[in-house]
Design an enzyme around this catalytic site. Structure first.
Site, PDB file in Angstrom:
ATOM      1  N   SER A  43       4.719 -41.352 -50.735  1.00 38.35           N
ATOM      2  CA  SER A  43       4.506 -41.089 -49.313  1.00 38.35           C
ATOM      3  C   SER A  43       3.083 -41.428 -48.875  1.00 38.35           C
ATOM      4  O   SER A  43       2.113 -40.985 -49.494  1.00 38.35           O
ATOM      5  CB  SER A  43       4.778 -39.601 -49.062  1.00 38.35           C
ATOM      6  OG  SER A  43       4.061 -39.146 -47.943  1.00 38.35           O
ATOM      7  N   GLY A  44       2.980 -42.164 -47.775  1.00 40.13           N
ATOM      8  CA  GLY A  44       1.652 -42.470 -47.239  1.00 40.13           C
ATOM      9  C   GLY A  44       0.931 -41.212 -46.805  1.00 40.13           C
ATOM     10  O   GLY A  44      -0.281 -41.057 -47.014  1.00 40.13           O
ATOM     11  N   LEU A  45       1.692 -40.290 -46.198  1.00 39.72           N
ATOM     12  CA  LEU A  45       1.082 -39.029 -45.766  1.00 39.72           C
ATOM     13  C   LEU A  45       0.508 -38.278 -46.964  1.00 39.72           C
ATOM     14  O   LEU A  45      -0.630 -37.823 -46.950  1.00 39.72           O
ATOM     15  CB  LEU A  45       2.143 -38.172 -45.056  1.00 39.72           C
ATOM     16  CG  LEU A  45       1.717 -36.751 -44.712  1.00 39.72           C
ATOM     17  CD1 LEU A  45       0.602 -36.756 -43.672  1.00 39.72           C
ATOM     18  CD2 LEU A  45       2.904 -35.913 -44.227  1.00 39.72           C
ATOM     19  N   ASP A  55      -3.613 -39.990 -42.316  1.00 37.95           N
ATOM     20  CA  ASP A  55      -2.526 -40.951 -42.541  1.00 37.95           C
ATOM     21  C   ASP A  55      -2.649 -42.068 -41.509  1.00 37.95           C
ATOM     22  O   ASP A  55      -1.721 -42.353 -40.756  1.00 37.95           O
ATOM     23  CB  ASP A  55      -1.191 -40.187 -42.414  1.00 37.95           C
ATOM     24  CG  ASP A  55       0.004 -41.032 -42.838  1.00 37.95           C
ATOM     25  OD1 ASP A  55      -0.202 -42.105 -43.436  1.00 37.95           O
ATOM     26  OD2 ASP A  55       1.144 -40.611 -42.554  1.00 37.95           O
ATOM     27  N   ASP A  82       5.862 -46.109 -49.566  1.00 37.44           N
ATOM     28  CA  ASP A  82       5.736 -46.068 -48.114  1.00 37.44           C
ATOM     29  C   ASP A  82       4.558 -46.985 -47.781  1.00 37.44           C
ATOM     30  O   ASP A  82       3.400 -46.574 -47.843  1.00 37.44           O
ATOM     31  CB  ASP A  82       5.457 -44.608 -47.701  1.00 37.44           C
ATOM     32  CG  ASP A  82       5.074 -44.472 -46.241  1.00 37.44           C
ATOM     33  OD1 ASP A  82       5.140 -45.480 -45.516  1.00 37.44           O
ATOM     34  OD2 ASP A  82       4.696 -43.352 -45.847  1.00 37.44           O
ATOM     35  N   ASP A  84       3.508 -48.279 -45.069  1.00 36.60           N
ATOM     36  CA  ASP A  84       3.038 -48.264 -43.679  1.00 36.60           C
ATOM     37  C   ASP A  84       3.473 -49.555 -42.961  1.00 36.60           C
ATOM     38  O   ASP A  84       4.645 -49.866 -42.971  1.00 36.60           O
ATOM     39  CB  ASP A  84       1.519 -48.057 -43.625  1.00 36.60           C
ATOM     40  CG  ASP A  84       1.133 -46.667 -44.131  1.00 36.60           C
ATOM     41  OD1 ASP A  84       2.018 -45.792 -44.195  1.00 36.60           O
ATOM     42  OD2 ASP A  84      -0.046 -46.476 -44.494  1.00 36.60           O
ATOM     43  N   GLU A 111       7.078 -50.219 -41.762  1.00 31.17           N
ATOM     44  CA  GLU A 111       7.526 -49.708 -40.468  1.00 31.17           C
ATOM     45  C   GLU A 111       7.030 -50.617 -39.343  1.00 31.17           C
ATOM     46  O   GLU A 111       5.976 -51.270 -39.474  1.00 31.17           O
ATOM     47  CB  GLU A 111       7.044 -48.277 -40.255  1.00 31.17           C
ATOM     48  CG  GLU A 111       5.542 -48.101 -40.271  1.00 31.17           C
ATOM     49  CD  GLU A 111       5.121 -46.645 -40.453  1.00 31.17           C
ATOM     50  OE1 GLU A 111       4.723 -46.035 -39.459  1.00 31.17           O
ATOM     51  OE2 GLU A 111       5.177 -46.114 -41.587  1.00 31.17           O
ATOM     52  N   LYS A 117      -1.797 -47.714 -38.460  1.00 29.74           N
ATOM     53  CA  LYS A 117      -0.712 -46.874 -37.952  1.00 29.74           C
ATOM     54  C   LYS A 117      -1.160 -45.406 -37.856  1.00 29.74           C
ATOM     55  O   LYS A 117      -2.220 -45.019 -38.353  1.00 29.74           O
ATOM     56  CB  LYS A 117       0.529 -46.996 -38.833  1.00 29.74           C
ATOM     57  CG  LYS A 117       0.326 -46.868 -40.321  1.00 29.74           C
ATOM     58  CD  LYS A 117       0.169 -45.445 -40.838  1.00 29.74           C
ATOM     59  CE  LYS A 117       1.224 -44.508 -40.348  1.00 29.74           C
ATOM     60  NZ  LYS A 117       1.913 -43.863 -41.502  1.00 29.74           N
ATOM     61  N   ASN A 119       0.631 -41.373 -38.198  1.00 30.14           N
ATOM     62  CA  ASN A 119       1.827 -40.680 -38.664  1.00 30.14           C
ATOM     63  C   ASN A 119       2.788 -40.454 -37.503  1.00 30.14           C
ATOM     64  O   ASN A 119       2.381 -40.119 -36.389  1.00 30.14           O
ATOM     65  CB  ASN A 119       1.447 -39.341 -39.319  1.00 30.14           C
ATOM     66  CG  ASN A 119       2.661 -38.675 -39.945  1.00 30.14           C
ATOM     67  OD1 ASN A 119       3.428 -37.996 -39.278  1.00 30.14           O
ATOM     68  ND2 ASN A 119       2.852 -38.924 -41.230  1.00 30.14           N
ATOM     69  N   SER A 120       4.065 -40.597 -37.793  1.00 28.62           N
ATOM     70  CA  SER A 120       5.085 -40.550 -36.742  1.00 28.62           C
ATOM     71  C   SER A 120       5.142 -39.211 -36.021  1.00 28.62           C
ATOM     72  O   SER A 120       5.666 -39.116 -34.914  1.00 28.62           O
ATOM     73  CB  SER A 120       6.456 -40.836 -37.358  1.00 28.62           C
ATOM     74  OG  SER A 120       6.418 -42.049 -38.053  1.00 28.62           O
ATOM     75  N   ARG A 156      11.687 -50.044 -41.716  1.00 28.99           N
ATOM     76  CA  ARG A 156      11.740 -48.732 -41.059  1.00 28.99           C
ATOM     77  C   ARG A 156      11.610 -48.904 -39.553  1.00 28.99           C
ATOM     78  O   ARG A 156      10.662 -49.519 -39.062  1.00 28.99           O
ATOM     79  CB  ARG A 156      10.617 -47.869 -41.603  1.00 28.99           C
ATOM     80  CG  ARG A 156      10.300 -46.621 -40.801  1.00 28.99           C
ATOM     81  CD  ARG A 156       9.404 -45.729 -41.622  1.00 28.99           C
ATOM     82  NE  ARG A 156       8.687 -44.766 -40.830  1.00 28.99           N
ATOM     83  CZ  ARG A 156       7.854 -43.874 -41.360  1.00 28.99           C
ATOM     84  NH1 ARG A 156       7.646 -43.842 -42.676  1.00 28.99           N
ATOM     85  NH2 ARG A 156       7.222 -43.011 -40.589  1.00 28.99           N
ATOM     86  N   HIS A 187      14.100 -43.464 -38.467  1.00 31.80           N
ATOM     87  CA  HIS A 187      13.324 -42.225 -38.448  1.00 31.80           C
ATOM     88  C   HIS A 187      13.550 -41.491 -37.127  1.00 31.80           C
ATOM     89  O   HIS A 187      13.796 -42.103 -36.090  1.00 31.80           O
ATOM     90  CB  HIS A 187      11.837 -42.537 -38.621  1.00 31.80           C
ATOM     91  CG  HIS A 187      11.075 -41.395 -39.238  1.00 31.80           C
ATOM     92  ND1 HIS A 187      11.669 -40.275 -39.755  1.00 31.80           N
ATOM     93  CD2 HIS A 187       9.736 -41.221 -39.433  1.00 31.80           C
ATOM     94  CE1 HIS A 187      10.752 -39.468 -40.235  1.00 31.80           C
ATOM     95  NE2 HIS A 187       9.554 -40.010 -40.053  1.00 31.80           N
TER      96      HIS A 187
END
Ligand code: SPV
Ligand code: MG
Length: 543
Positions: A43-45, A55, A82, A84, A111, A117, A119-120, A156, A187
């Site tokens: 996970s990037g986070l 992130d 991930d 990104d 994504e 980027k 975080n979503s 993504r 997502h």
């Protein structure tokens, strides 16, 4: 076992719903695997959070790849990165894919946002999406760059996150599929699965569907199965549990100024060693570290009182009498440690409780009063390893004697002092007869013991010296000693036997110990005269 890339491809294409778990370093990756998961979400986070950066591509892509290498080395299940936005344009994407393949990563998810980027879950609707054609070019460039056919690229779609509707989500997903994406990650940041389920229904399994139900976590997993979701990512739950555990432990230690409250509740240090694979290293040492000398150990016979020293040994065995301020036993142990011999066993008997020397293993000869040195040796037999020095506990000797003893290669090696016996003081029970006299001109002379006894006129021969109480047993010598002790045990006099009885038995059975001659530079402690000389000896005033 299939390659990691093939494993990931199977996870995506299998009929059922599969699950992968977040990890952010080698240790967490190993935990994911041993828990039973079939794959890992890098996970990037979580990767950035463990470094306390945001992130937002604050961690550089090469820093990400370095962490991934530890994760891949620690595991045998596939890692889906991930990735990104792919850390740049199509060209950066090509290089990323090549580097990921080199480091054993099974696939990457990119994504359709813009670099850098966000975080979503942070103001997602304000995040601009990448142009569809540009993103398709990036997917295609990645697919063209991979050399392993099973390496997977997951596209993504952030349409729902950015506030777009189902049509845009479908349009993008279809474009990415056509560009070569192996799966679509859709997502959503809603707390209900509505967007995802609507998409899944329309998508109708055109390509494997991947989801991240962090926000709609209360949805029963069965619902995902019914909607033919291929892969569910549990995206950040190990970093979050680590954070809670660390905060709790730190606060408790800080408040109590003690470790007592937490000790039983956290992983043991042994558990850390297990997760690091410490056992494997010990096994490997047995296989590969064989050219080095086997680790040497020492067994010190220290069960007797030292009767002649009377008052001085009323409360302690003689090995604990200080010589120039330091007990003889401590001196011996220090000498061994200085030579890298850290495995030291002391056979205690008389006043064993008074043996106060750190860094040794103590075994007790409970029958010390009724028994001799061989009974003590038997108590420590499991400490006699591939290379062991057995010695009396009241010995003082110059360090070079130990060095020479360690340098020689012989299964059994006994140190004999060839100084004339009339100069000998102290215990003269261990008179040595050898098959060759000390030829001082020779280096590592090959002489062997014929007899060790109290008799100064054995078979009418002139003694060759005194055995000083040092015997090195290595390699085959260990079996010879085992056979010798077995033979002697049959004798009713065994309990009272001393080390010379063993030496003579070894000679009789054809395993005569080789002799290492010395001239002086040692002493033992039998009486008050010895003690008086010992302080000077220990301080190096006399040879
Ligand atoms: C991540 O784990 O870094 C993800 C998933 O990208 S999410 O945080 O839900 O966007
Ligand atoms: Mg991410």
């Amino acid at each position: 076992m299939n390659s990691k890339t093939t494993q990931l491809r199977h996870l995506l294409s299998s009929d059922g719903t599969e699950f992968i778990m977040e990890a952010h370093n080698g240790l967490s990756a190993r935990i994911v695997e041993e828990t039973g998961f079939k794959g890992i979400w890098a996970s990037g986070l979580a990767l950035s959070a463990q470094h306390a950066v945001r992130d937002n591509n604050e961690l550089s892509w090469t820093q990400v790849v370095d962490v991934l290498e530890f994760m891949a080395d620690a595991t045998s299940i596939p890692i889906l990165l991930d990735g990104d936005t792919g850390y740049g344009d199509f060209n950066n994407m090509r290089r990323l894919v090549r580097k990921l393949e080199q480091r054993g990563i099974a696939g990457v998810c990119i994504e359709d946002k813009l670099f850098p980027k966000t975080n979503s879950f942070i103001q997602g609707e304000r995040q601009p999406l990448e142009d569809v054609e540009t993103f398709c070019g990036k997917i295609q460039a990645g697919k063209d760059a991979q050399s392993d056919d099973d390496f997977c690229i997951v596209a993504r779609v952030e349409a729902f996150i950015a506030g777009w509707g189902l049509d845009e989500a479908l349009r993008r997903a279809e474009a990415y599929r056509e560009a070569g994406a192996d799966a679509i990650l859709m997502h959503s940041k809603l707390s209900r699965p509505d967007e995802i389920l609507a998409f899944a229904t329309e998508w109708a399994d055109r390509a494997p569907l991947v989801i991240v139900p962090t926000k709609y976590y209360s949805t029963p997993t069965e619902v995902f199965r019914q909607h033919r979701v291929s892969l569910v990512i549990w995206a950040n739950h190990l970093i979050r549990s680590a954070i809670s555990a660390m905060q709790d432990t730190a606060a408790r230690i800080q408040a109590s100024e003690s470790l007592v409250d937490v000790e039983g509740q956290i992983a043991t240090v042994a558990e850390i060693f297990r997760l690091q694979g410490a056992d494997e290293l010990l096994e490997a040492e047995k296989r590969y570290a064989r050219s080095a000398r086997a680790e040497t150990s020492a067994v010190i016979l220290a069960a007797s009182r030292g009767q002649a020293l009377r008052e001085l040994t009323r409360e302690r065995p003689k090995v604990m009498i200080p010589v120039a301020g330091k007990p003889v036993l401590r001196r011996l142990v220090d000498k061994f440690k200085a030579q890298g011999i850290n495995d030291v066993t002391v056979v205690a008997g008389y006043r064993s409780e008074a043996i106060d020397v750190q860094g040794v293993r103590i075994v007790e000869n409970g029958d010390w009063e009724e028994t001799g040195e061989l009974a003590s040796l038997v108590c420590a037999l499991d400490a006699v390893g591939p290379d062991t020095i057995v010695l009396y506990g009241d010995l003082l000797f110059r360090t070079y004697i130990l060095n020479n003893l360690l340098d020689w290669d012989a299964p059994l090696l006994a140190v004999v002092d060839s100084s004339p016996l009339d100069q000998a003081q102290g215990n003269t029970n261990d008179i040595a007869y050898c098959n060759a006299r000390d030829d001082r001109a020779m280096y590592q002379q090959r002489a062997f013991l014929d007899r060790v006894c109290a008799d100064r006129d054995w078979q009418g021969r002139e003694p060759d010296g005194r055995w000083i109480g040092l015997l090195r047993i290595s390699g085959d010598g260990r079996d010879a000693v085992g056979r010798g002790l077995d033979a002697l045990r049959a004798d009713p006099g065994f309990p009272r036997m001393g080390m010379p009885d063993l030496l003579n038995q070894l000679i009789e059975q054809g395993d005569a110990p080789q002799v290492q001659y010395i001239t002086g530079h040692w002493m033992d402690l039998n009486n008050h005269d010895d003690l008086q000389r010992a302080a000077g000896f220990a301080q190096g005033h006399r040879s």
